[in-house]
Scaffold this active site. Structure first.
Site, PDB file in Angstrom:
ATOM      1  CB  ALA A  93      74.714   9.109   7.725  1.00 46.40           C
ATOM      2  CG  ASP A 135      70.612   7.729   9.672  1.00 44.83           C
ATOM      3  OD1 ASP A 135      69.433   7.922   9.992  1.00 44.83           O
ATOM      4  OD2 ASP A 135      71.241   6.701   9.966  1.00 44.83           O
TER       5      ASP A 135
HETATM    6  C1  MEV Z   1      68.347   4.314  10.819  1.00 38.39           C
HETATM    7  O1  MEV Z   1      69.052   5.326  11.530  1.00 38.39           O
HETATM    8  C2  MEV Z   1      66.932   4.744  10.562  1.00 38.39           C
HETATM    9  C3  MEV Z   1      66.068   3.721   9.847  1.00 38.39           C
HETATM   10  O2  MEV Z   1      64.778   4.335   9.707  1.00 38.39           O
HETATM   11  C4  MEV Z   1      66.611   3.351   8.486  1.00 38.39           C
HETATM   12  C5  MEV Z   1      66.540   4.483   7.475  1.00 38.39           C
HETATM   13  O3  MEV Z   1      65.778   5.412   7.662  1.00 38.39           O
HETATM   14  O4  MEV Z   1      67.261   4.372   6.471  1.00 38.39           O
HETATM   15  C6  MEV Z   1      65.875   2.452  10.653  1.00 38.39           C
END
Ligand code: MEV
Length: 304
Positions: A93, A135
């Site tokens: 991100a 993120d």
């Molecule tokens: C990734 O940092 C977090 C997840 O929940 C994926 C998302 O929210 O896109 C695993």
């Protein structure tokens, strides 16, 4: 006319609670961390256009450049990161956001904040498939946030009464988000009622954690982090190494410890109001690198 070179910066993030279930519309609590990633864009003058970067980053650069009407081959792009890559700390991100910020400056095409975020979201999907956006939301907003993907107001700023010191520990096993998210989706599609219930239960834990956080009740917040880790285990996204790190942190005095991010490796967070350093030492004795980060009120980093 284009700038000679342009730099975009963005912060990493940590998910306190709610990873995975956030993809299915449940809330998550996340925060920006004080580690940044920097993207520099300049005109290419021969050689490898993008320096030493991976295939997905190349694809992301090509897509992003085209959105600004720039031929990707004309660019040289460099990335410097204080955020450990592929550890669940938001490096994809941050890369996407820093890249859009750099390209906007480079091409002299200023964007509104919302446009920066939506273009960065398109780019983040090159890495994640269908990211929930949590993120990116944490990196864009800064501070501690409540995030609910399908809500009319998906991001709400949270104001913990005290800054929160969190230990972030690296498993040394980098992983992508794409794999754990898509494998969990397969299980959900096979047993939607069962997995749907686990997501909703995780959502209840996150809602309770919001109350604990607002009250400054760190013991309770820690218990809820432990509950969230149990549920992530039930969802099948933890690993023996992550579980070992969680146990080490709790034995060293953490009131809460859990995996953070997509799992399958990556990182663990621990809340240890009575001694974060003891947790760092216990993890170091077993060969796990960790650092303490302070989560506080909003302080967005690297905006244009
Ligand atoms: C990734 O940092 C977090 C997840 O929940 C994926 C998302 O929210 O896109 C695993």
């Amino acid at each position: 006319m284009k700038e000679a070179s342009a730099v975009g910066v963005a912060s990493g993030k940590v998910i306190l609670l709610g990873e995975h279930s956030v993809v299915y519309g449940e809330p998550a609590i996340a925060a920006a961390i004080d580690r940044q990633l920097e993207v520099t864009v300049r005109p290419r003058s021969g050689g490898n256009p993008y320096g030493a970067i991976g295939n997905r980053q190349r694809l992301a650069i090509a897509r992003a450049a085209q959105r600004f009407g720039i031929e990707p081959e004309t660019l040289m792009v460099e990335v410097r990161s204080e955020i450990p890559m592929g550890c669940g700390l938001g490096s994809s991100a941050a890369f996407s956001l820093a890249l859009i910020r750099a390209l906007s400056l480079f091409s002299r095409k200023p964007l509104l904040d919302g446009e920066v975020a939506s273009r960065a979201a398109e780019i983040e999907n090159v890495f994640h498939g269908t990211a929930s956006g949590v993120d990116l939301a944490a990196a864009v907003q800064g501070g501690v946030i409540w995030f609910e993907r399908f809500s009319a107001a998906p991001i709400v700023e949270l104001l913990p009464p005290e800054p929160l010191d969190l230990v972030i520990a690296l498993s040394g096993k980098p992983r992508g988000t794409f794999g754990p998210v898509s494998r969990l989706r397969d299980r959900y599609e096979r047993f939607p009622k069962l997995y749907g219930r686990m997501f909703r239960l995780t959502g209840d834990v996150v809602r309770s954690a919001r109350i604990a956080l607002a009250a400054g009740d760190l013991e309770l917040l820690g218990s809820l982090m432990n509950a969230a880790h149990g549920l992530l285990n039930a969802l099948g996204v933890s690993t023996p190494t992550i579980d070992r790190m969680v146990r080490l942190a709790r034995s060293a005095g953490a009131v809460g410890a859990k995996l953070t991010g997509a799992g399958g490796g990556g990182a663990v967070i621990a809340l240890a109001p009575r001694g974060a350093e003891a947790v760092v030492s216990a993890l170091a004795e077993e060969g796990f690198e960790s650092f303490v980060t302070r989560l506080s009120v909003r302080e967005p980093k690297g905006s244009q």
